[in-house]
Enzyme design. Structure first.
Site, PDB file in Angstrom:
ATOM      1  N   CYS A  62       0.835  -1.207   0.000  1.00 32.39           N
ATOM      2  CA  CYS A  62       0.000   0.000   0.000  1.00 32.39           C
ATOM      3  C   CYS A  62       0.872   1.261   0.000  1.00 32.39           C
ATOM      4  O   CYS A  62       0.714   2.141  -0.832  1.00 32.39           O
ATOM      5  CB  CYS A  62      -0.924   0.024   1.206  1.00 32.39           C
ATOM      6  N   HIS A  63       1.790   1.349   0.980  1.00 35.05           N
ATOM      7  CA  HIS A  63       2.610   2.544   1.056  1.00 35.05           C
ATOM      8  C   HIS A  63       4.089   2.217   1.208  1.00 35.05           C
ATOM      9  O   HIS A  63       4.870   3.033   1.665  1.00 35.05           O
ATOM     10  CB  HIS A  63       2.146   3.443   2.201  1.00 35.05           C
TER      11      HIS A  63
END
Lengths: 266, 435, 180
Positions: C144-145
């Protein structure tokens, strides 16, 4: 205008009804089954009556009867193994009981359908995967699920007890019991597909209670009542407390009402 | 609101003054159910059932919102989700039993309320719209209750839905398309349960809206009273608060005692055992019966057994069943007597009690199988039902000689115990008679 | 009846009655509210799943499985001796969330049990399944990040503030772990 229309309509309805009333009825034959059918016997249990409580030993005996006799055809769909802790089994016992059954599962590696031992969090084992399989195995009769049977029959407990103990009578002469069915005057059609399920000494109770048909029927009905209404005891307790509280509140509110009205009531 | 001598709302604190000039909600409450609403002083306990009905509606809405958090509207899971509520949800059994029996108690209370209105002529001018809104509420209640009964998807749910929706197929030409439109298929199925759930959730709020309209309409002329004569002056009324709030609170506790006793000790007594069997489209229960509160109308439906005048029996039944409720809308114009209360109408009073017995008989017949003698009893009872409203009532109200009415409510109340007449109420709560 | 004078001695009793009735009504209302609040707490079927047993007999060294506990993903991983040795070399003081090797494997050395929930915003990191990217440090990687965890689930790079959370667990036997 409303009254005229209304009266006309009323007269039409009454005319139609009077006609229907006067039409001669076809003579109906009294249904022979109705004459043979019997109302359930009067029975009582420790939990009967508004203050009754379940007898845990009886529930455990009843579970034993269910497990050893009924469960080969009848499911208990809405009950989980973990619920058995509420009738006095220890978590370890519940785990052992659950592990005796295999439930369908998916292999996490291959995705194939497999079975695994049941866990306390599982619902009770189903003897048949679906209605069709149940009918195929039972001469086209469908053994009903028992988890709600006491609530799903009129006069549930007495009915199931009477049914279980109602075998063995000879049908009256001239009354044919169809092949594959059994005569039982407590069943609505007096011919039931289930063969007599209980015979004396069929199970061996650990607490030494003699396993008569009557005793086993009472025990299993008590267990089924618990299965249908596990909340029974707490419901009655909360109900009683609420009624006591509300009675006091009713008296207080009555006195308040009288006092508020004291200066106006003649 | 309605009488010039009603107490006026005066905000006491600066905050209440500030609020009153912006959102006068306290003023509304004061005038609707507070000291600002003068009520006839001679109301008996039958007049408390309106407030009880409002309470019952609130109980249904609150328990219903909570049940919807756990219920699953799908034919495969609906039944099991109810059992999940009954067994696993914390106090779920309590909430569901309150909802189930709350519906029955709502109807009990509303039926008493309706018959009170019939006895005391509450439907007459100037309260026709109050009455008609009440009929609308009754219809909405029936629809809501019926759809709620379908949601557990038990045997009676399914077959009840089947029978009730089949009623519409009796309508010539468009009947069958209408039936299919109602259930969203050829028979009750998943489309039926989802739409019924949606409507069952929203209709109670519609009912609540109509209730607000009804209370509003009621506050224009104010309540009727057992004498049926109009309020003439301040000596005839008492402020709603504290007199009737105290009285309503007392009856509310009695209502709760009955409600709790049934819900906790015989929660399934008013239901049908077959609804604890999951729905099975291939097997019909021996007797399909609706919930008890719909039985009289079910009996009317089944009373028509003969095709006549080019109309099939089934259509007669459907027309009559809807007519039996809708005719109540016209009641204010069917009964032309200027006297409201049956206390002063000796002939009407007899027919009123006949109607009460008649409706009880209809309810009994509705629960019985369609065989003799019940069919004929049902036909006689249905005849009386229609004759009562459509024929007897207009005639009786035209020919009946009413008893002399009291001059005022105060006289009717105080005259009973002459010794007390002298001790007219005082103390600033009730003003002295104007005369 | 009640003109102002005769009513006077009555007033304390009247007050008491009103207060008692009001208090009783309030208590009753509060008690009746409880079921409506409590029904939103986890139901019995959910509470029954508070503990989960996992069979770990099939996990070989260097492998991991994903399982579900309390509706959350859990990674059960058996570390190789090389991975442990490598991890021992890392200076704990340089880590963002300072946990030693022993703290990451509190029950049994070589067995890592942690939630598969990235401590940044709750995505499920990759690296437990075969063939999934393991990130720059050979452990887990949150796509995701871009948070990188080492083989012990410790945050090494990226936005996540903490190491992967370790749930309470015990070994019921050599091959069965009870989480919860």
């Amino acid at each position: 205008m409303v009254r005229l229309v209304g009266m006309a309509l009323g007269l039409v309805f009454c005319f139609v009804l009077a006609w229907a009333f006067l039409v001669p009825r076809e003579a109906t034959q009294p249904d022979p089954v109705k004459l043979l059918h019997r109302e359930p016997k009067e029975v009582s249990w420790p939990h009967t009556g508004p203050f009754g409580k379940f007898d845990r030993a009886q529930l455990q005996r009843g579970f034993q009867v269910y497990k050893e006799v009924c469960s080969s055809c009848h499911g208990l769909y809405h009950v989980h193994y973990r619920d058995l802790e509420k009738i006095g089994f220890t978590p370890a016992q519940v785990k052992a009981i659950a592990a005796e059954y295999e439930v369908p599962a998916i292999d996490p590696n291959t995705g194939e359908t497999i079975t695994r031992p049941a866990l306390p969090t599982d619902k009770f084992y189903r003897p048949f995967p679906n209605e069709q399989a149940a009918r195929a195995a039972n001469n086209n009769a469908y053994p009903p699920d028992l988890s709600l049977i006491i609530k799903a029959r009129k006069n549930g407990e007495s009915y199931v007890y009477s049914l279980l103990t109602g075998y063995g009578e000879e049908p009256p002469p001239g009354f044919e019991v169809p092949d594959g069915l059994n005569y039982n005057p407590y069943f609505h059609s007096v011919n039931i597909a289930m063969a007599q399920p209980l015979v004396d000494g069929q199970v061996e109770y650990a607490d030494g209670t003699p396993a008569t048909v009557d005793q086993m029927a009472k025990d299993v009905v008590a267990f089924l009542r618990w299965a249908a209404e596990p909340e029974l005891e707490v419901r009655r307790r909360v109900g009683l407390a609420s009624l006591l509280f509300l009675s006091i509140l009713a008296v207080l509110s009555y006195l308040t009402y009288r006092r508020v009205w004291a200066d106006v009531k003649p | 609101m309605s009488f010039p001598w009603a107490e006026q709302y005066e905000p006491k604190s600066p905050f209440m003054k500030w609020l009153d000039s912006r959102l006068p909600l306290p003023r509304l409450v004061f005038n609707a159910v507070g000291p600002g609403y003068p009520v006839p002083r001679n109301l008996n306990f039958f007049y408390n059932f309106g407030v009880l009905a409002g309470f019952a509606l609130l109980v249904q809405i609150i328990t219903g919102i909570v049940l919807a958090m756990h219920y699953s509207a799908h034919i495969d899971t609906a039944f099991a989700s109810i059992e999940h509520i009954m067994r696993d949800v914390n106090q779920g059994w309590l909430i569901r039993y309150l909802h189930m029996n709350g519906a029955s108690f709502f109807f009990i209370v509303v039926y008493v309320h309706i018959f009170r209105g019939l006895y005391y002529g509450s439907y007459k001018a100037p309260r026709e719209i109050v009455w008609m809104l009440g009929v609308v509420i009754l219809l909405l209640m029936m629809a809501t209750a019926f759809m709620g009964y379908v949601l557990p998807w038990g045997q009676m749910s399914f077959w009840g839905a089947q029978v009730i929706t089949s009623l519409f197929s009796a309508i010539p030409l468009v009947g069958e398309p209408i039936r299919q439109w109602l259930v969203g298929g050829f028979a009750p199925d998943n489309a039926t349960i989802t739409r019924f759930f949606s409507l069952h959730y929203v209709l109670p709020f519609v009912i609540l809206g109509v209730v607000i309209l009804k209370v509003w309409a009621l506050h224009i002329p104010g309540s009727t009273n057992p004498t049926g004569i109009d309020v003439k002056g301040p000596q005839d009324t008492l402020p709603f608060h504290p007199y009737f709030t105290a009285k309503d609170f007392f009856t509310l506790t009695l209502y709760l005692i009955a409600f709790v006793a049934v819900s906790f000790f015989i929660p399934n007594a008013l239901g049908h055992p077959d609804n604890y069997i999951p729905a099975n489209p291939l097997s019909t229960p021996e007797h399909i019966v609706p919930e008890w509160y719909l039985l009289p109308f079910y009996a009317i439906l089944r009373a028509f057994t003969v095709d006549l005048l080019f109309v099939p029996a089934k259509l007669w039944g459907v027309i009559a069943m809807f007519a039996s409720i809708l005719l109540l809308l016209f009641l204010p114009w069917l009964d032309t007597s200027r006297v409201r209360s049956a206390n002063y109408r000796p002939v009407y009073r007899i027919f009123f009690w006949l109607l009460v017995v008649d409706v009880l008989v209809l309810g009994y017949v509705g629960a019985m199988p369609a065989e003799e003698p019940y069919v004929r009893i049902g036909q006689l009872a249905t005849m009386y039902y229609f004759a009562h409203f459509l024929i007897i009532l207009p005639i009786v109200s035209a020919v009946e000689k009413p008893l002399p009415l009291p001059n005022s409510i105060a006289e009717a109340v105080l005259g009973k115990s002459a010794a007390q007449v002298a001790a007219a109420p005082s103390g600033g709560v009730v003003a002295q008679p104007a005369e | 009846m009640a003109d102002a004078q005769t009513a006077q001695p009555d007033i304390p009793r009247r007050d008491f009655l009103y207060i008692a009735t009001g208090a009783f009504g309030a208590v009753g209302t509060a008690a009746a509210l409880w079921p409506f609040i409590n029904q939103m707490n986890p139901a019995a079927n959910v509470r029954a799943l508070a503990k989960t047993e996992v069979d770990v007999s099939a996990i070989e060294e260097g492998m991991a499985i994903k399982t579900i506990w309390q509706s959350k993903p859990v990674f059960v991983k058996r570390l190789t001796a090389a991975e442990i040795a490598e991890a021992e070399k890392v200076d704990v003081a340089t880590l963002r969330d300072k946990q030693t090797v022993a703290e990451r494997m509190p029950v049994k050395r070589g067995w890592l049990v942690n939630l598969g929930v990235c401590t940044h915003l709750g995505c499920v990191p990759l690296g437990a399944g075969q063939g999934e990217p393991k990130g720059d440090y050979g452990g887990f990687f949150c796509p995701c990040h871009g948070s990188h965890y080492d083989p012990l689930g410790r945050i090494r790079r990226g936005p996540a503030p903490l190491n992967l959370e370790i749930p309470p667990y015990t070994f019921k036997s050599d091959t069965v772990i009870e989480i919860g």
